[in-house]
Design a protein around this motif. Structure first.
Motif, PDB file in Angstrom:
ATOM      1  N   ALA A 290      -9.514   3.039  -4.438  1.00 12.38           N
ATOM      2  CA  ALA A 290      -8.108   3.043  -4.659  1.00 12.38           C
ATOM      3  C   ALA A 290      -7.773   2.776  -6.114  1.00 12.38           C
ATOM      4  O   ALA A 290      -8.721   2.476  -6.938  1.00 12.38           O
TER       5      ALA A 290
ATOM      6  N   GLN B 126      -3.939   5.638  -3.182  1.00 13.87           N
ATOM      7  CA  GLN B 126      -4.955   6.550  -3.511  1.00 13.87           C
ATOM      8  C   GLN B 126      -4.953   7.032  -4.803  1.00 13.87           C
ATOM      9  O   GLN B 126      -6.124   7.419  -5.429  1.00 13.87           O
TER      10      GLN B 126
ATOM     11  N   ASN C 217       0.909  -1.080   0.102  1.00 15.60           N
ATOM     12  CA  ASN C 217       0.049   0.037   0.199  1.00 15.60           C
ATOM     13  C   ASN C 217       0.936   1.171   0.111  1.00 15.60           C
ATOM     14  O   ASN C 217       1.920   1.504   0.877  1.00 15.60           O
TER      15      ASN C 217
ATOM     16  N   SER D 263      -8.388   1.151 -11.598  1.00 19.83           N
ATOM     17  CA  SER D 263      -9.039   1.894 -10.292  1.00 19.83           C
ATOM     18  C   SER D 263     -10.518   1.919 -10.014  1.00 19.83           C
ATOM     19  O   SER D 263     -11.340   1.326 -11.060  1.00 19.83           O
TER      20      SER D 263
ATOM     21  N   GLN E 202      -1.357  -0.956  -4.284  1.00 21.25           N
ATOM     22  CA  GLN E 202      -2.416  -0.148  -4.227  1.00 21.25           C
ATOM     23  C   GLN E 202      -2.125   1.203  -3.527  1.00 21.25           C
ATOM     24  O   GLN E 202      -1.334   1.390  -2.808  1.00 21.25           O
TER      25      GLN E 202
END
Length: 468
Positions: free
Chosen positions: A196, A215, A47, A192, A213
């Motif tokens: 995310a 934002q 992440n 997307s 992953q």
């Protein structure tokens, strides 16, 4: 140069690596020395706040602009780490506006190039444009600019910009522990949703893909961006039907730091001033020649002596006798403008946002401008604890960047097509327009302002409204 710390098995190397350490948090970040960590193979998701696909100058500058602000950044690049650490000479001299120089100073690139290669940064005093065989020219002087500087801009070698960008990112990663580089790694799938952005990566030599992953996903993987296409964004592509040959050449007549460009229907020629050749002490320029591919490949086969004689003839001995001072390189000429610069949790920067013809020298300048615009919007949102991938924020970036780039993209395309035309009426029109513009001070001031980047600075101020 300080090398990257890594524990990841080759060929995946990271500036800042994530590892399992036996603690409760499997993503605890630490620096450590090389080891074959069997636990890493069990990690299927990693992440980040932002994933950047592409570690060329645009992708690296984007990461550098965001580093040090509490964001975790991943860079995915298919080239090997050694290629990023020591970029090879590629023949390209990059025209830099004064605004771009300021941005490079803020990012730290300019200082690194100046310290390591002080003769690599050459000033552009004036620019001179010719049409066909006419001896008449349009002269744009630094005196026409509102910047009140002693130059219109600067030239720097592309491979030195690439190396400086990588060195800056390496230093920032060591200082802030916020950048992870996945080198020698293919972004095999991107998508997307409302939660995310995702990138499935395939490392060379590794049997299983892994998923990243974030934002926000940013494409910086060239004007032919596979990432942009995977996100469902099409692009207008214009093949100019010519390729571009570039190399460095010495000559016997000083260039006075004036860039010269000749437009003709069969070829376009340009001389870009550089500092004197260190080996011979002779004046030196980067030459640009655009022609159909078959004609340029014939030039590649010539000996240095024959090539120098042919180029001297084509430039009408403007700078005296010319001789090659580097290897020769050929690139295709295709203009690219995407139908959109953004999608859900996605944005394009650099050539992925606009791929310019080099005639008006705006390519990398537009790249840096977009990076400055997007990074400022992202950091404003981040520091305000707002959504860095909000549709409103991305739409503001797209609107601002297109406002600056779309008109010049279309103007450049039209200029190249007009001045390359074999139609006698169009040639006469081009020659007449050039003579008219030479006697229009407001026009010359506008062009000078554009070359220095001051016009872009006026139209690309990020809005102050916060993202929601």
């Amino acid at each position: 140069m300080r090398r990257l710390n890594t524990t990841l098995p080759q060929p995946l190397l990271a500036i800042h690596a994530h590892t399992l350490t036996g603690t409760a948090n499997p993503y605890e970040s630490k620096h450590f020395t090389r080891s074959n960590n069997p636990c890493f193979a069990k990690l299927h998701k990693m992440n980040f706040d932002i994933i950047i696909v592409g570690a060329g100058p645009a992708g690296l500058c984007m990461a550098q602009a965001l580093s040090g602000h509490g964001l975790q950044i991943a860079i995915v690049e298919q080239a090997e780490l050694s290629t990023l650490e020591q970029p090879a000479f590629d023949g390209r001299e990059i025209a830099l506006s004064l605004q771009s120089v300021q941005t490079m100073r803020q990012l730290g690139l300019w200082q690194r190039i100046a310290a390591a290669h002080p003769q690599a940064l050459a000033p552009l005093k004036d620019a001179q444009v010719f049409s066909g065989q006419s001896r008449f020219s349009l002269l744009i002087s630094h005196r026409h600019s509102k910047a009140q500087a002693s130059e219109l801009g600067w030239f720097a070698s592309n491979h030195l910009i690439r190396q400086a960008a990588f060195d800056c990112v390496q230093a920032s990663a060591a200082a802030h522990q916020d950048i992870t580089l996945f080198a020698n790694t293919q972004a095999s799938r991107v998508w997307s949703d409302a939660q995310a952005a995702y990138v499935e990566i395939q490392q060379h030599g590794q049997p299983h893909p892994r998923q990243l992953q974030a934002q926000l996903l940013i494409a910086a993987d060239s004007r032919f961006s596979a990432t942009r296409r995977c996100m469902g964004i099409s692009a207008e592509m214009h093949d100019f039907g010519h390729n571009m040959l570039v190399c460095e050449m010495t000559h016997t007549t000083p260039h006075q730091h004036i860039a010269r460009e000749w437009f003709a229907h069969k070829q376009t020629l340009a001389l870009l001033p550089m500092h004197d050749d260190a080996a011979t002490g002779l004046p030196r320029s980067s030459i640009v020649l655009t022609q159909p591919a078959h004609a340029l490949h014939a030039l590649l086969q010539l000996s240095d002596a024959d090539f120098g004689a042919e180029i001297s003839r084509r430039f009408a001995h403007t700078l005296g006798t010319m001789h090659p001072a580097s290897t020769r390189h050929i690139y295709p000429l295709t203009g690219v403008y995407p139908t959109q610069l953004i999608a859900q949790r996605f944005a394009c920067v650099g050539d992925a946002a606009v791929g310019m013809h080099p005639a008006t020298a705006h390519g990398f300048n537009f790249g840096l401008l977009g990076i400055a615009t997007l990074s400022q919007l992202l950091l404003q949102a981040h520091h305000s604890k707002q959504n860095i991938a909000s549709p409103a924020l991305l739409e503001r970036y797209q609107r601002q960047h297109r406002l600056t780039t779309k008109p010049l993209y279309l103007i450049t395309k039209a200029i190249v097509q007009m001045y390359s035309s074999a139609n006698p009426a169009i040639q006469l029109l081009c020659n007449s327009a050039l003579q008219l513009c030479e006697h229009l001070p407001p026009f010359k001031r506008a062009v000078a302002t554009s070359l220095t980047g001051q016009a872009s600075k006026l139209t690309a101020q990020p809005e102050t409204q916060q993202a929601t």
